[in-house]
Structure formats: C-alpha cells, structure tokens
Design a protein around this motif. Structure first.
Motif, mmCIF file in Angstrom:
data_model
loop_
_atom_site.group_PDB
_atom_site.id
_atom_site.type_symbol
_atom_site.label_atom_id
_atom_site.label_comp_id
_atom_site.label_asym_id
_atom_site.label_seq_id
_atom_site.Cartn_x
_atom_site.Cartn_y
_atom_site.Cartn_z
ATOM 1 N N GLU A 194 0.818 -1.230 0.000
ATOM 2 C CA GLU A 194 0.000 0.000 0.000
ATOM 3 C C GLU A 194 0.847 1.275 0.000
ATOM 4 O O GLU A 194 0.373 2.341 0.390
ATOM 5 N N LYS A 228 -1.203 4.857 -0.062
ATOM 6 C CA LYS A 228 -1.056 5.755 1.094
ATOM 7 C C LYS A 228 -0.442 7.089 0.683
ATOM 8 O O LYS A 228 -0.869 8.156 1.145
ATOM 9 N N TYR A 261 6.158 5.628 4.873
ATOM 10 C CA TYR A 261 4.945 5.108 4.225
ATOM 11 C C TYR A 261 5.039 3.604 4.029
ATOM 12 O O TYR A 261 6.091 3.058 3.799
#
Length: 599
Positions: free
Chosen positions: A530, A534, A599
């Motif tokens: 992700e 994100k 992230y």
C-alpha cells in the motif's frame, strides 16, 4: 564465468579419485595382470574415469573396451557404468544429443538391476546436460529427483555433488544467498570425506559468487586457492575454468592486460582438451579484454568465434555473452545496424533465461524439495515420539503395579495418604498438559514468523533482481542512444541517416514502454504494501512520474541508478527530486528518503 562443469564427474562413480599419475600407473599394472572377467571391466572403467579431464580420447578407448567385455559377459553393472562414461565423453565434447542418449541408457540399466545410487547419478548427469543447454528448470528437477533417490542411501559424495550443482543454478541466476546456502551444505559433506578436488571446485564456485557481489579481492583469492589444488591434481578442466574466472576478475578490476594473459593460458590448456563451452568462455573473455583496450577488430573476431561455438553447440549463457559483447563493440565502432541486431538477440535470450514462468517453476521445485525434507524430519520425530511414549507407558505400568501392591498392603492404615497422592498425580498431569499446550502454541507462532520472513526475503530478492535487470537494459539502450545522437549531430547527412533516426526512435520507444514499470510496481508492492495508495492519499497531486521517483527514492537509489531506470539524465533526476520536495512541502532539514520510509 558461469561454468558448472567443474564438479560434474563427481557424481558418476562411487570411488574417489585424486587423478594422480601413481594411481594411473597402479591401475595399468593391475590391468596387465587381470583376466577377462568382471574385475577387468571395473579396472577399465576406473582407468577411463582417471583420464576424463586430461585425455578424453584415451578415456573413450578404455570405456569402449569395458563395454565390449561387459556385453560379452552380459555383465549389466559394467554395461551401465560404461554407457555412463561414454555419455561423459560426449558431454565434455559438447555433443549434448549423444550424451543424453548414453545417460538415459545408463539410467535404464541401473534401474533394471535396482541400483538406486547409479540411477541417481545418471539422472543428475542428465540434469548437467540440460543446465548447459540453458534449461535451468529441467536441470533443477533432475537434481531434486537424484536427491530423492539418495535420501535413504549413505553416499555423502554424490549428495554433495548434487547440492553443488543446485548451488550453481542459483549462482548463475545471481541469487547469491541461495547459492551460498547450497555450496556450504556441499562443502560440509566433502570436508567430512576429505575430497580435495571437490573442495577446489567449491572454492572456484564461491569465487564466482564473490565476483557477483563485487568482492574482487576475495574472488581472486578463492580462485587462486582452487587453481593451486587443480594444478597439484593435474586437473586440466579445473585449471581452464580457474584461468577463465581470473580473467573475468581482472577485467572487473580494469586490468585488461593481465586478463588477456589469463584467457590465453586457458586457450593453450584447451588446445588439445577442446572443451567447447570453455573455449567459448575464453573467446568471450578475450573479446571483452580487447574492447577495454579499444582494439575493436580483435574484440569482434573473438566474440564472433564465441558466437559460432555457442550457436552450433546450443550453449545459451555463452551465446548471450557473445551477443552482448558484439552489440557494445558495434555501437562503439558506429556500426549501429549490427549493434541493434545483436542487442535484440541478447534481449530475446535474456527473456528466455529469466522469464517469470521459469522463476516460478524454480521456486516451486525448491519449495517441493524443502517440503520433502521437512516431511522426512517430521516422520523421524514422530517415530522418536512413539518410541518415547512406549517407554513411558512401560515405566508407568511398572510403577502402577508396584503402587497397587503397596496400596493393597497399606490400604487400611494409609487410606488418607493414598487419596492425597492420587490428587497430587492428577494435578501434576494437568500441569504437564498445560505446559505442552503452551509449548505447542509457541512453536506454531515461531513457525508462522519464519514463514513470513521467508516470504519477505523471497519478495525482496525478486524486487532486487527485476530492478537490476531494468538498470542493465536501460544502461545499454542509453549508451546506444547517446552514440547515435553524437553521429546525427556531427556526421553529414547521407543515405544512412534514416537508419540512425529509425534506430533512435526504436531506442526512445523502448524507454517509453510501461511493461518494465508495471512488473517493477508489482514486485515493489509485494514488499512495500500500500505504499502508492497511502502516498497518493496524502498527496493526491502527485503525478505517475513522481510516484515512480518516490519508489526509487524509497529503495535508496542514487542519482545515476535512478536516471538509468527512468531513462533521463542525472541532472534531470536532481531537478525532479527538488520539485518533489516542494510538492511534498518538506522542510529543508527533513530528509526525503526518511520521509518516504514512513509510508
């Protein structure tokens, strides 16, 4: 140089050999005194093996005599061994079709006489042929079949040889961690039985792994140690491989003059030996050395010789190296039509060697092998557990009988004490059961954790391999584009200008393809879940190009590496990173890489 020939013959016979002249003389004397019976067949085959790496024609002569006598006496073990050795002769001549025929005959004969060790060795011999033809998947399948046949056989030598061959496949695919793992397993077994020739082979293989890791001094040291052992054993095959490997190391160390000497020495040793794949490797190395020295005519001549050898003998890895070298030399001599032709051949071969399907099949074979090993361990543990349980039951029954007798004698006087003891036993059993349950839960947790770590390690390896392939391809394309661009700027326009322009468009089109990026994105998201979603959620204004740059920064690539992947200049990457910081609204003291790592 990626050669697995070095330890091939270690899997074809049971008896170890140091290839010493004294041993050959001793066998020759015994042969002179022997009668025409099965013992003479064994002597002929053993003598043949002693000459495989120094005098192949003499090896064939002894083996054919052994086969003729085996047929005359209907001696199947001798027939099987002789067929196998004739297969070796054709293999070392790079006559793969004939080698497969003889190895298959040997396997059938060994199976008919229920010789699992001989059958396993013949299967592995077939795997070596498939490996040299570039079929890693089929080769690995044969190696694991061989290990399965030998699982109940006490044969450390053959098992080590197979583990070494598996390590060579992973080494050639640049999967250095897997390669070292299998090499170390093989090295442990060979040290236990003091096999010096095999130890030298492992040192040579580890030298290639160090070369892949750019540890050039360590690679040279390991290769020199291997060469010293091979020279002591008069092993021509091993000597040639070591000189070829050292030539490549010196090329990486930017010492082309020394590299030339190493490759020339290998050719001289191979003058009578005539091992085709080793000849191709030497010519490829000489082509690379002359390219570094800018002696392009000689470079093309040696690359062409390697190209012809590997084309006729179907030696995929050597053919790939020849195409890569010819593409580079022709580009540097401004022969762009030939440069592009050989570049296309190089890309086609690389795609066939490193296809996704091939990688998946290799992984599946490795997983199956590991599962089989674990199942064997589980079965052994289960047997130990059952034996321990039986022992505990017998002890429990004996103690129970003694306790009953004691209770019958003292029942009236110590009834209260008996009740307390029974309660204590129950509590103790309950406590043990709780301990066993807790231990089982801990083991399951550790197993799940190990599986997750293995999955993460595999995905990291896939991402690294794909990224390196992108960098290598784009680097070659960028060099061709720069060279063509210089020609278009400096040379007068003529009838060939349209060819240069079309070549430039083809190169630019290659940079514009999204397939490499889509594959990279798939591998990246398997490791960094992700990341893009994100980042896009926090900064919806980021473009697709800026998201690509973020991924490369997340992998801690420098300007030059990022420029190669994106197909732009390092200065353009620097500007793009500056603009990216502005869009992300980062303070001056905030590190861009650290920010993206969050992230």
């Amino acid at each position: 140089m990626r050669h697995t020939a070095l330890l091939f013959l270690l899997v074809i016979i049971s008896l170890p050999s140091n290839a010493q002249t004294s041993k050959k003389d001793s066998l020759e004397n015994l042969l002179q005194l022997s009668k025409q019976d099965t013992s003479q067949i064994k002597l002929l085959n053993e003598l043949a093996y002693e000459y495989w790496s120094t005098d192949p024609e003499r090896m064939l002569s002894y083996t054919e005599k052994a086969l003729a006598l085996s047929n005359q006496l209907s001696y199947k073990p001798g027939q099987a061994r002789s067929q196998q050795l004739i297969g070796v002769y054709h293999w070392q001549k790079s006559e793969f079709k004939e080698a497969i025929i003889y190895f298959t005959k040997a396997r059938q004969l060994y199976r008919a006489i229920h010789d699992q060790r001989g059958e396993a060795k013949s299967i592995v011999n077939l795997g070596m042929v498939y490996k040299q033809q570039g079929n890693d998947v089929l080769a690995l399948d044969k190696y694991f079949q061989g290990l399965e046949l030998l699982k109940d056989v006490d044969d450390k030598d053959t098992k080590a040889s197979i583990l070494n061959n598996i390590g060579n496949i992973y080494k050639n695919r640049q999967e250095n961690g897997e390669a070292i793992s299998f090499f170390q397993q093989a090295l442990t077994l060979w040290k236990q039985i003091n096999r010096q020739q095999a130890v030298a082979g492992i040192l040579s293989n580890l030298s290639e792994v160090y070369l892949n890791q750019k540890q050039y001094d360590q690679a040279l040291k390991s290769s020199q140690e291997a060469l010293a052992i091979f020279e002591k054993l008069h092993d021509t095959n091993g000597e040639i491989i070591c000189h070829n490997n050292q030539g490549k190391i010196y090329l990486k160390k930017n010492s082309p003059e020394i590299a030339l000497q190493k490759y020339q020495t290998a050719l001289e040793l191979n003058a009578t030996y005539q091992k085709k794949n080793l000849l191709a490797s030497s010519h490829n190395g000489l082509g690379a050395a002359y390219t570094q020295l800018k002696q392009y005519t000689k470079a093309i001549d040696h690359y062409q010789q390697a190209y012809q050898l590997s084309s006729t003998k179907n030696m995929i890895q050597d053919l790939q190296n020849s195409c890569s070298g010819l593409a580079l030399v022709y580009a540097q001599t401004k022969n762009y039509e030939n440069a592009f032709r050989f570049l296309q051949q190089y890309e086609n071969i690389k795609d066939s060697l490193f296809s996704q399907e091939s990688g998946n099949q290799l992984t599946k074979l490795r997983v199956n092998y590991e599962n089989e090993k674990k199942q064997i361990e589980i079965n052994l543990l289960q047997k130990e557990k059952e034996l321990a349980q039986s022992t505990r039951n017998l002890i429990g029954l004996g103690m129970g009988a003694l306790l009953v007798i004691a209770l019958l004698v003292l029942y009236q006087q110590r009834s209260n004490l008996r009740k307390k003891k029974e309660l204590l036993v129950k509590n103790e059993e309950l406590y043990k059961a709780q301990q066993a349950l807790a231990q089982a839960e801990l083991n399951n947790s550790q197993l799940r954790e190990g599986q997750l770590l293995e999955q993460l390690e595999f995905r990291n390896k896939s991402l690294t391999t794909h990224t390196l392939n992108m960098i290598q391809k784009n680097s070659i394309m960028e060099e061709i584009r720069e060279t063509v661009s210089e020609v278009l700027k400096s040379a007068p326009k003529n009838e060939s200008s349209s060819i240069y322009s079309r070549l430039m468009k083809l190169v630019d089109y290659s940079f514009s393809l999204d397939k490499d990026w889509d594959d990279f994105k798939m591998y990246f998201e398997q490791v960094h879940h992700e990341f893009f979603s994100k980042l896009k959620e926090s900064h919806p204004e980021l473009s697709s190009g800026e998201l690509k740059l973020c991924a490369l920064v997340r992998l801690n690539m420098n300007l030059k590496e990022s420029a190669t992947v994106l197909g732009i200049s390092p200065e353009s990457v620097k500007t793009a990173r500056y603009r990216l910081r502005k869009k992300l609204e980062l303070e001056e003291e905030t590190n861009l890489t650290d920010y993206l790592l969050s992230y």
